[in-house]
Design a protein around this motif. Structure first.
Motif, PDB file in Angstrom:
ATOM      1  N   THR A   1      75.556-115.718  -6.852  1.00 31.55           N
ATOM      2  CA  THR A   1      74.643-116.377  -5.920  1.00 31.55           C
ATOM      3  C   THR A   1      75.029-115.981  -4.501  1.00 31.55           C
ATOM      4  OG1 THR A   1      76.031-118.328  -5.567  1.00 31.55           O
ATOM      5  CG2 THR A   1      74.528-118.389  -7.458  1.00 31.55           C
ATOM      6  N   ALA A   2      74.195-116.347  -3.562  1.00 30.73           N
ATOM      7  CA  ALA A   2      74.475-116.038  -2.152  1.00 30.73           C
ATOM      8  C   ALA A   2      75.745-116.739  -1.677  1.00 30.73           C
ATOM      9  CB  ALA A   2      73.288-116.438  -1.289  1.00 30.73           C
ATOM     10  N   ASN A   3      76.112-117.845  -2.311  1.00 29.76           N
ATOM     11  CA  ASN A   3      77.300-118.606  -1.909  1.00 29.76           C
ATOM     12  C   ASN A   3      78.606-117.995  -2.401  1.00 29.76           C
ATOM     13  OD1 ASN A   3      75.651-120.475  -0.656  1.00 29.76           O
ATOM     14  ND2 ASN A   3      75.512-121.757  -2.476  1.00 29.76           N
ATOM     15  N   MET A   4      78.538-117.036  -3.304  1.00 37.47           N
ATOM     16  CA  MET A   4      79.752-116.412  -3.841  1.00 37.47           C
ATOM     17  C   MET A   4      80.151-115.252  -2.936  1.00 37.47           C
ATOM     18  SD  MET A   4      78.956-116.364  -7.887  1.00 37.47           S
ATOM     19  CE  MET A   4      78.555-117.878  -8.743  1.00 37.47           C
ATOM     20  N   SER A   5      81.367-115.293  -2.439  1.00 34.89           N
ATOM     21  CA  SER A   5      81.826-114.305  -1.468  1.00 34.89           C
ATOM     22  C   SER A   5      82.351-113.041  -2.144  1.00 34.89           C
ATOM     23  CB  SER A   5      82.921-114.903  -0.589  1.00 34.89           C
ATOM     24  OG  SER A   5      83.495-113.900   0.216  1.00 34.89           O
ATOM     25  N   LYS A   6      81.609-111.947  -1.966  1.00 35.64           N
ATOM     26  CA  LYS A   6      82.076-110.670  -2.498  1.00 35.64           C
ATOM     27  C   LYS A   6      83.324-110.214  -1.751  1.00 35.64           C
ATOM     28  CE  LYS A   6      79.816-106.771  -1.939  1.00 35.64           C
ATOM     29  NZ  LYS A   6      78.868-105.667  -2.050  1.00 35.64           N
ATOM     30  N   LEU A   7      83.400-110.477  -0.445  1.00 37.91           N
ATOM     31  CA  LEU A   7      84.579-110.068   0.330  1.00 37.91           C
ATOM     32  C   LEU A   7      85.842-110.777  -0.140  1.00 37.91           C
ATOM     33  CD1 LEU A   7      83.135-109.786   3.950  1.00 37.91           C
ATOM     34  CD2 LEU A   7      83.723-107.950   2.352  1.00 37.91           C
ATOM     35  N   GLU A   8      85.737-112.059  -0.464  1.00 38.61           N
ATOM     36  CA  GLU A   8      86.904-112.777  -0.981  1.00 38.61           C
ATOM     37  C   GLU A   8      87.293-112.236  -2.355  1.00 38.61           C
ATOM     38  OE1 GLU A   8      88.616-117.288  -1.512  1.00 38.61           O
ATOM     39  OE2 GLU A   8      86.482-116.977  -1.858  1.00 38.61           O
ATOM     40  N   THR A   9      86.308-111.906  -3.166  1.00 41.43           N
ATOM     41  CA  THR A   9      86.577-111.319  -4.479  1.00 41.43           C
ATOM     42  C   THR A   9      87.336-110.007  -4.328  1.00 41.43           C
ATOM     43  OG1 THR A   9      84.605-112.364  -5.411  1.00 41.43           O
ATOM     44  CG2 THR A   9      85.493-110.467  -6.601  1.00 41.43           C
ATOM     45  N   ILE A  10      86.908-109.155  -3.404  1.00 36.19           N
ATOM     46  CA  ILE A  10      87.577-107.876  -3.177  1.00 36.19           C
ATOM     47  C   ILE A  10      89.007-108.099  -2.675  1.00 36.19           C
ATOM     48  CG2 ILE A  10      87.527-105.763  -1.783  1.00 36.19           C
ATOM     49  CD1 ILE A  10      84.400-106.001  -1.965  1.00 36.19           C
ATOM     50  N   LYS A  11      89.199-109.125  -1.844  1.00 35.80           N
ATOM     51  CA  LYS A  11      90.552-109.461  -1.389  1.00 35.80           C
ATOM     52  C   LYS A  11      91.443-109.791  -2.589  1.00 35.80           C
ATOM     53  CE  LYS A  11      91.746-113.489   0.717  1.00 35.80           C
ATOM     54  NZ  LYS A  11      91.792-114.496   1.795  1.00 35.80           N
ATOM     55  N   TYR A  12      90.911-110.539  -3.548  1.00 34.80           N
ATOM     56  CA  TYR A  12      91.689-110.890  -4.737  1.00 34.80           C
ATOM     57  C   TYR A  12      91.883-109.701  -5.669  1.00 34.80           C
ATOM     58  CZ  TYR A  12      92.730-115.664  -3.706  1.00 34.80           C
ATOM     59  OH  TYR A  12      93.276-116.781  -3.144  1.00 34.80           O
ATOM     60  N   PHE A  13      90.963-108.750  -5.668  1.00 29.17           N
ATOM     61  CA  PHE A  13      91.203-107.496  -6.390  1.00 29.17           C
ATOM     62  C   PHE A  13      92.507-106.877  -5.884  1.00 29.17           C
ATOM     63  CE2 PHE A  13      86.444-106.128  -7.111  1.00 29.17           C
ATOM     64  CZ  PHE A  13      86.283-107.095  -8.076  1.00 29.17           C
ATOM     65  N   GLY A  14      92.686-106.884  -4.564  1.00 28.56           N
ATOM     66  CA  GLY A  14      93.905-106.327  -3.973  1.00 28.56           C
ATOM     67  C   GLY A  14      95.152-107.054  -4.425  1.00 28.56           C
ATOM     68  N   TYR A  15      95.084-108.386  -4.484  1.00 30.69           N
ATOM     69  CA  TYR A  15      96.229-109.164  -4.966  1.00 30.69           C
ATOM     70  C   TYR A  15      96.550-108.811  -6.417  1.00 30.69           C
ATOM     71  CZ  TYR A  15      95.527-112.248  -0.881  1.00 30.69           C
ATOM     72  OH  TYR A  15      95.383-112.763   0.382  1.00 30.69           O
ATOM     73  N   CYS A  16      95.511-108.714  -7.262  1.00 31.45           N
ATOM     74  CA  CYS A  16      95.722-108.370  -8.670  1.00 31.45           C
ATOM     75  C   CYS A  16      96.322-106.974  -8.801  1.00 31.45           C
ATOM     76  CB  CYS A  16      94.413-108.461  -9.444  1.00 31.45           C
ATOM     77  SG  CYS A  16      93.772-110.143  -9.620  1.00 31.45           S
ATOM     78  N   ALA A  17      95.842-106.030  -7.992  1.00 31.85           N
ATOM     79  CA  ALA A  17      96.379-104.665  -8.028  1.00 31.85           C
ATOM     80  C   ALA A  17      97.857-104.655  -7.661  1.00 31.85           C
ATOM     81  CB  ALA A  17      95.584-103.762  -7.085  1.00 31.85           C
ATOM     82  N   ASN A  18      98.221-105.431  -6.648  1.00 30.88           N
ATOM     83  CA  ASN A  18      99.613-105.516  -6.217  1.00 30.88           C
ATOM     84  C   ASN A  18     100.491-106.105  -7.335  1.00 30.88           C
ATOM     85  OD1 ASN A  18     101.952-105.585  -4.712  1.00 30.88           O
ATOM     86  ND2 ASN A  18     101.250-107.137  -3.284  1.00 30.88           N
ATOM     87  N   LEU A  19     100.034-107.187  -7.933  1.00 28.85           N
ATOM     88  CA  LEU A  19     100.798-107.802  -9.029  1.00 28.85           C
ATOM     89  C   LEU A  19     100.913-106.867 -10.225  1.00 28.85           C
ATOM     90  CD1 LEU A  19      99.428-111.450  -8.884  1.00 28.85           C
ATOM     91  CD2 LEU A  19     101.756-110.688  -8.341  1.00 28.85           C
ATOM     92  N   ALA A  20      99.818-106.203 -10.584  1.00 27.44           N
ATOM     93  CA  ALA A  20      99.848-105.281 -11.722  1.00 27.44           C
ATOM     94  C   ALA A  20     100.876-104.178 -11.480  1.00 27.44           C
ATOM     95  CB  ALA A  20      98.465-104.670 -11.954  1.00 27.44           C
TER      96      ALA A  20
END
Length: 165
Positions: A130-149
């Motif tokens: 939906t419009a309320n879901m932040s794609k930018l925040e999702t991409i930020k968390y992709f970075g966190y997951c990549a770092n942890l992996a």
């Protein structure tokens, strides 16, 4: 409209590059051009068709891996992995979700925790919600997951579905 790679944990993994190439080849217009606003059951059916298309492309392009839909790695809980691949040395977990950072983080932590102690390739594949879901925040968390992996000697990639540029 195609899946677009936003983040990956390594630039030097040929197996990851083959997964990325296969996923990016899937056209998404028929699935996500007008799904927003449809009922949850209609959206679920659309995502199931998309999930099957992704799995089919992976089966065609990466035959060294056995691919399955809705794989349950543990009988003690009800978590299942949307698309699962395995061979003698590696497992691949691909999760499809709407652009929601909390879902990305939750799925990464829970799935990696219940998978066998082998090299894990974890892929987040996010489509518009939906419009309320932040794609930018999702991409930020992709970075966190990549770092942890990377810290765990695993591999991570995060995709969003959007028009190809």
């Amino acid at each position: 409209m195609h899946p677009h790679l936003q983040v990956k944990s390594t630039s030097s993994d040929a197996f990851l590059e083959s997964i990325i190439s296969a996923i990016e080849s899937v056209g998404c217009n028929e699935y996500f051009s007008n799904h927003i606003g449809q009922s949850q059951s209609d959206q679920k059916a659309i995502v199931a068709r998309f999930q099957s298309a992704i799995c089919s492309v992976l089966e065609s392009n990466i035959s060294s891996v056995k691919w399955e839909l809705e794989y349950s790695p543990s009988k003690s809980n009800r978590d299942s992995i949307d698309i699962f691949g395995s061979n003698e040395s590696t497992v691949v977990a691909i999760e499809l979700d709407k652009h929601r950072a909390d879902q990305v983080a939750k799925k990464f932590v829970s799935r990696v925790a219940i998978l066998p102690e082998t090299k894990v390739y974890f892929i987040s594949l996010c489509y518009p919600g939906t419009a309320n879901m932040s794609k930018l925040e999702t991409i930020k968390y992709f970075g966190y997951c990549a770092n942890l992996a990377k810290r765990m000697n695993n591999v991570y990639a995060g995709f969003t579905v959007e028009p190809k540029t």
